[in-house]
Write an enzyme that holds these catalytic residues in place. Sequence first.
Site, mmCIF file in Angstrom:
data_model
loop_
_atom_site.group_PDB
_atom_site.id
_atom_site.type_symbol
_atom_site.label_atom_id
_atom_site.label_comp_id
_atom_site.label_asym_id
_atom_site.label_seq_id
_atom_site.Cartn_x
_atom_site.Cartn_y
_atom_site.Cartn_z
ATOM 1 N N ASP B 10 0.875 -1.172 0.000
ATOM 2 C CA ASP B 10 0.000 0.000 0.000
ATOM 3 C C ASP B 10 0.912 1.220 0.000
ATOM 4 O OD1 ASP B 10 -1.691 2.069 0.507
ATOM 5 O OD2 ASP B 10 -2.336 1.380 2.483
ATOM 6 N N LYS B 72 3.296 11.387 -3.501
ATOM 7 C CA LYS B 72 2.157 10.810 -4.225
ATOM 8 C C LYS B 72 1.225 11.893 -4.764
ATOM 9 C CE LYS B 72 -1.322 7.204 -3.448
ATOM 10 N NZ LYS B 72 -1.932 6.431 -2.345
ATOM 11 N N GLU B 173 -7.158 0.919 -4.221
ATOM 12 C CA GLU B 173 -7.142 0.773 -2.765
ATOM 13 C C GLU B 173 -8.487 0.311 -2.197
ATOM 14 O OE1 GLU B 173 -5.511 4.581 -1.844
ATOM 15 O OE2 GLU B 173 -3.533 3.958 -2.522
ATOM 16 N N ASP B 195 -12.762 5.535 1.749
ATOM 17 C CA ASP B 195 -11.306 5.550 1.904
ATOM 18 C C ASP B 195 -10.804 6.996 1.939
ATOM 19 O OD1 ASP B 195 -8.587 5.404 1.662
ATOM 20 O OD2 ASP B 195 -8.558 4.089 -0.080
#
Lengths: 187, 534
Positions: B10, B72, B173, B195
């Site tokens: 992850d 990211k 994810e 999420d």
Amino acid sequence: MDAQFLIEVETLAMVLDQLDYYGVLKLDQGAGAADVKAAYYRESRAYHPDRYAAVESAEVREMIGRIYRRINEAYTVLRDDQKRIKYLADVSGPDRLKKLRFTEVEESAVQAEQKRKVEEQFGLTPNGRKFYSAALVEINAQRWEAAERALKGALMYEAGNARFKEALAQVQAELEKTRPKGDYRIK
Amino acid sequence: MSSEIALGIDLGTSYSCVAIASQGPPQVIPNEWGERTHASVVSFLEDGHVLVGNDAKKNIITNAENTIYSAKRLIGRFYFSDEVKKAQAVMPYGIIEGANNSVRLKVRDKIMAVPEVSALVLKEMRVIAETHLGHPVTKAVVTCPAYFNDNQRQATKDAGRIAGLDVLRIINEPTAAALAYGFGKDISQKICVYDLGGGTFDVSILEIGKDVFEVLSTAGDTYLGGDDFDDRIMAWLADDFTKKHGLDLRQNKFCLQMLKEAGERAKIEVGRDGVAEILVPSICQSPEGQVLDLKQRLVADQFNKMVMDLVQRTFKVCDEALQSARLTAADVDAVILVGGPTRLPIVRSSVRHYFQKEPLSDVDPDEVVALGAAIQGAALLNTSAAEYGQASYLLDVTPLTLRVGTVGGFSERIIDKNTPIPIEKSKTFTTSRDGQDRVKIRVYQGESSKVDGCELLGEFEFTGFRVGYRGEVQIQVTFEIDSNGIVNVSATDLESGKKTSTTISLSSGLSEQDLRKAVDDNAGMELASRQRAR
């Protein structure tokens, strides 16, 4: 992976372009949305590329990939009620061989049809819409006679609108109920 | 059998996590110090070593200019995008423009592409796993937000390759979280994965039918995450400080980092204890030479008011996802919370209120994604899982509509969002000039009919087809979205059936040559954390 499955994959990959979406999902043409989903899950269990990701032969993986992409394509079209009706009409018609795959042309035809339906709900002409919305107000207030007048007005502009006609029939039925029973009117 | 292990990684905005599922149930791999999640922070030390993880995070303040965090947020973006502008304003490290509008990071005279930095985080995850397992690992499944576009996915894949990993699959994810939740449970449910990560928000609606995990719809906001909650606290602290002392802490990058850290800590504390005591001693000096402390008290009510609009924004995204799935909140059987910020009581209670349902509590929001990735990794390496009834099938969708640019700045839809992948679709183009020998198309992803509102994926040029009068030559272009959500474009001359050659320009990604160089550079970088004394 056994030899029998391999033969199955090869045959399927070969005839893929001659199958319609019902054939790809192994469904009959009367299938509804629930059947389509069940068939999609069944075929996914059989042909999902993840299952064969570790298979050595790139050729076999390519074939399975091609089959599975078509399964997804079939599912996207058949799960949608509007598209399914259009597709079924297409593959049942004389142009069957040209219509095996649902393309942008068919897609825009479905959209145009949907748009027409939505517009019909509220009226296609400005005056039709005006009278129809007035009628809805009257119906809500249960003033049936005024509603009838407004709907007749709307139908003057759009004689063919199915929704207007339906509403008028309902209103007239209500009117009938409110009329006193028995025949005591002056002759 | 050592090569038969695939890691589940992850790769998060603020924290990363690694798991395996080779023997028995999937499990998270801790590092030598027992830490199960690792800050996605890369710090470049003076001696040429590279520090990654929670130790590197400490350097955000002391070695701010040479420590990269939240990479990211920049991955797969063009230099001119809003997110890059925003990052430039707050990040202490150098963000500069590279070739083809790409983003480059500048640290200690070294210029790197964003995937190269993410690769170092992946490498750290790999080393953690190898240390734990005692043998080398080369394969991995890496996760990315469901709402990532093609550029971002491609860049994530590149990062894996640079780190020396064979990335078997990029999975979403929320899908990974659903897999970890439903795997082996033999349930039939409709679930919602909420999420809220450090930098992105995703929501996916899935239908689980025993071993099949079908994503019905996905929606997201790549500009919304826990960092934005920190920002609110920071802004409040800074404004308050300005009022008291007439100094703006945000003007100094050093103070800004301290402020950021204080904000993050306050958020966690207020979520856990209902109140946070903020104290940063000697944060700065007044012009008179007086050393000033930052001291504040934040209570839950006050915090909730600050972030309420952010929380509300997530439910707009939920509305959108439910609408695409043609469901209402009441149809959802279970809600899974993923990501650190979902530990906040304000988020939990809002989710409970929205879905009228208690979110599942037996799922660890920090680890569930890595666990799901590990399960998928094991499945991809196994050819006989189906025979043992252990298989699981992920039926995922593409989050964004694929488009081609047409005249006047408009675009035309090719593949709709929420279409199951892998999928392909063809479109026929004809030449518009006599003797035309090349056709150029621009491919976009997004929901706007104007290309300005969409993300450019690249410009494709097709050559090598028959040359003829205008309108006579037909080129069939096939757009394919693979299981990773990555777009491939190819074209054939309809008449001859011959494949035309395709060149891509204007792409945000790394060229093959750049990639090779990056792989070599990366192999040479030593991770200093491995030498940390016990």
